[in-house]
Motif scaffolding. Structure first.
Motif, short mmCIF file in Angstrom:
data_model
loop_
_atom_site.label_atom_id
_atom_site.label_comp_id
_atom_site.label_asym_id
_atom_site.label_seq_id
_atom_site.Cartn_x
_atom_site.Cartn_y
_atom_site.Cartn_z
N SER A 74 75.45 16.41 25.09
CA SER A 74 76.20 15.23 25.49
C SER A 74 75.39 13.94 25.34
N ILE A 75 74.14 13.94 25.84
CA ILE A 75 73.38 12.69 25.88
C ILE A 75 72.44 12.52 24.67
N LYS A 76 72.20 13.61 23.93
CA LYS A 76 71.35 13.57 22.73
C LYS A 76 69.98 12.94 23.01
N PRO A 77 69.19 13.60 23.85
CA PRO A 77 67.87 13.03 24.20
C PRO A 77 66.88 13.12 23.06
N GLY A 104 68.58 19.55 16.67
CA GLY A 104 67.58 18.60 16.17
C GLY A 104 66.81 17.91 17.27
N THR A 105 66.93 18.40 18.50
CA THR A 105 66.26 17.79 19.65
C THR A 105 64.90 18.44 19.86
N ARG A 106 63.92 17.62 20.12
CA ARG A 106 62.57 18.12 20.37
C ARG A 106 62.48 18.73 21.76
N TYR A 163 59.75 27.08 22.02
CA TYR A 163 59.61 25.62 22.20
C TYR A 163 58.80 25.01 21.07
N ASP A 164 59.08 23.73 20.79
CA ASP A 164 58.31 22.99 19.79
C ASP A 164 56.88 22.77 20.25
N THR A 165 56.73 22.42 21.54
CA THR A 165 55.41 22.12 22.09
C THR A 165 55.23 22.89 23.38
N VAL A 166 54.04 23.46 23.54
CA VAL A 166 53.69 24.18 24.76
C VAL A 166 52.55 23.44 25.45
N LEU A 167 52.76 23.12 26.72
CA LEU A 167 51.73 22.51 27.56
C LEU A 167 51.41 23.50 28.69
N THR A 168 50.15 23.65 29.01
CA THR A 168 49.77 24.54 30.10
C THR A 168 48.70 23.90 30.96
N HIS A 169 48.80 24.13 32.26
CA HIS A 169 47.78 23.58 33.16
C HIS A 169 46.55 24.48 33.22
N GLU A 170 46.60 25.63 32.52
CA GLU A 170 45.49 26.58 32.56
C GLU A 170 44.74 26.58 31.23
N LEU A 171 43.49 26.17 31.29
CA LEU A 171 42.66 26.07 30.09
C LEU A 171 42.54 27.40 29.36
N ARG A 190 49.30 11.74 34.54
CA ARG A 190 49.55 12.95 33.74
C ARG A 190 50.69 12.73 32.74
N ILE A 191 51.75 12.05 33.16
CA ILE A 191 52.88 11.83 32.25
C ILE A 191 52.50 10.89 31.12
N GLN A 192 51.65 9.91 31.41
CA GLN A 192 51.16 9.06 30.33
C GLN A 192 50.40 9.90 29.30
N ARG A 193 49.60 10.83 29.79
CA ARG A 193 48.86 11.71 28.89
C ARG A 193 49.81 12.65 28.13
N LEU A 194 50.82 13.16 28.80
CA LEU A 194 51.80 14.04 28.16
C LEU A 194 52.49 13.33 27.00
N LEU A 195 52.93 12.10 27.23
CA LEU A 195 53.62 11.37 26.17
C LEU A 195 52.70 11.06 25.00
N MET A 196 51.42 10.81 25.30
CA MET A 196 50.47 10.59 24.22
C MET A 196 50.25 11.85 23.40
N LEU A 197 50.16 13.01 24.08
CA LEU A 197 49.99 14.28 23.37
C LEU A 197 51.16 14.58 22.46
N LEU A 198 52.34 14.13 22.86
CA LEU A 198 53.54 14.35 22.06
C LEU A 198 53.71 13.29 20.98
N GLY A 199 52.81 12.32 20.96
CA GLY A 199 52.84 11.31 19.90
C GLY A 199 53.75 10.13 20.17
N TYR A 200 54.12 9.93 21.44
CA TYR A 200 55.01 8.80 21.77
C TYR A 200 54.20 7.59 22.20
#
Length: 364
Positions: free
Chosen positions: A88-91, A118-120, A142-150, A354-364
């Motif tokens: 519906s919202i096409k994020p 076509g949604t990431r 998923y296109d991208t996997v993030l984990t809090h465990e090294l 953390r969210i700023q870092r997440l968006l940078m990792l995703l290239g935004y």
């Protein structure tokens, strides 16, 4: 007799005044430090994000509020409706937290269909490494996997996930923060969490000495204790709401943090037997309350806090009790370390950061 009664009353009055003064100093210092540290405030990115929470209120609220500040348009969906809302919202991005426990059986089919639009998509695992037998089935969808465990990064790369990043969790300062609390929340030592077997073993070892102090233990499975009788009156059985946990953290002189064992026992589904390297979210949450934290050691702890300066560590029951006795007698030292831990958390370990870092990792 009257003179002795008068002296007793005077001693109690002086002791009460001293304690009130100490509590006031602590509360005032923490409140001032908390208010003086601004949270990241960058212009929102022109993104439309659909966030699918896990059902962990402390994490979900922190992530959603940080996203709200960081992107132009945020939508939050229950896991059963994420495909419907994505269509519906096409994020630009669908971000899922954890994808375990409360997610419906058709969770992965929904994600596949969202990618077909076509949604990431990205998933942030918050329970690693305790459910690896399930997460290895989820991650490749998923296109991208993030984990809090090294330790889990190589696991996901090894099963074919090409875009994997380590991203630690953090603290939500709107929930975990310094505050003055009522007397019923005060204690010498506090622990909040489930009675996993490694925790049971540790508390059994210190039960006789710990029972001499004012102690609060909250969570489930504590009837596993062999020395349950010694600590029974200190145990608050069952899950504790976040708001209550924050009050107990603030009311304690010392809060213990014991990481869950990673062994593939009855408490875990860690089929791949990963040894946990990363600290849990409780590490950040305790320090965000401005209370001295005594934690066991994970490999990457020094990357986030300086032991002895911003929190304290222990390696076994003898050292744990030794440091409890030491810091209960040293108000100023205890308060100084706790305050430095609070400052470090607010400066570096909020979900806004953390969210700023997440968006940078995703290239935004």
């Amino acid at each position: 007799m009257r003179r002795q009664l008068k002296r007793t009353r005077m001693r109690r009055k002086v002791a009460g005044y001293k304690k009130g003064f100490q509590d006031g100093v602590r509360d005032g210092a923490c409140t001032a430090a908390f208010a003086a540290i601004p949270q990241p405030a960058l212009p929102p990115r022109p993104l439309r994000v659909l966030y699918v929470p896990q059902g962990f209120p402390a994490i979900d609220h922190g992530v959603s509020e940080a996203l709200r500040m960081s992107v132009g348009e945020l939508h939050i969906a229950e896991s059963s409706r994420m495909l419907e809302l994505a269509a519906s919202i096409k994020p630009d991005l669908v971000l899922v937290l954890n994808g375990l426990h409360f997610f419906p059986p058709n969770h992965l089919q929904q994600i596949d269909a969202i990618r077909g639009l076509g949604t990431r998509t990205a998933i942030w695992f918050a329970d690693d490494p305790y459910f690896t037998e399930q997460t290895v089935e989820i991650a490749p969808h998923y296109d991208t996997v993030l984990t809090h465990e090294l330790a889990a990064v190589d696991l996901y790369r090894g099963i074919g996930c090409s875009n994997v990043h380590y991203l630690p969790l953090g603290a939500d300062p709107s929930l975990f923060r310094p505050m003055a609390v009522e007397p019923q929340y005060r204690s010498d030592v506090c622990f909040i969490g489930q009675g996993f077997w490694n925790r049971i073993e540790l508390f059994d070892a210190v039960a006789s000495k710990l029972s001499k102090h004012r102690v609060v233990i909250a969570g489930g499975l504590w009837d596993r204790l062999k020395r349950h009788r010694l600590l029974k009156s200190n145990i608050k059985d069952g899950w504790m709401p976040i708001e209550e946990s924050v009050k107990y953290y603030n009311g304690a002189k010392i809060v213990i943090n014991i990481h869950r064992t990673t062994e593939a026992l009855s408490d875990n589904k860690n089929t791949y037997r990963l040894q946990g390297k990363s600290i849990n979210p409780r590490t950040y949450e305790i320090s965000a309350c401005g209370t001295l934290q005594l934690t066991d050691i994970r490999e990457d702890l020094p990357s986030y806090y300086r032991p002895g300066l911003e929190l304290e560590t222990f390696t076994g029951p003898r050292e744990l009790m030794g440091k409890i006795e030491y810091y209960l007698k040293r108000e100023d030292e205890r308060r100084r370390i706790a305050l430095q831990g609070l400052i470090r958390t607010m400066r570096d370990h909020s979900y806004a950061a953390r969210i700023q870092r997440l968006l940078m990792l995703l290239g935004y």
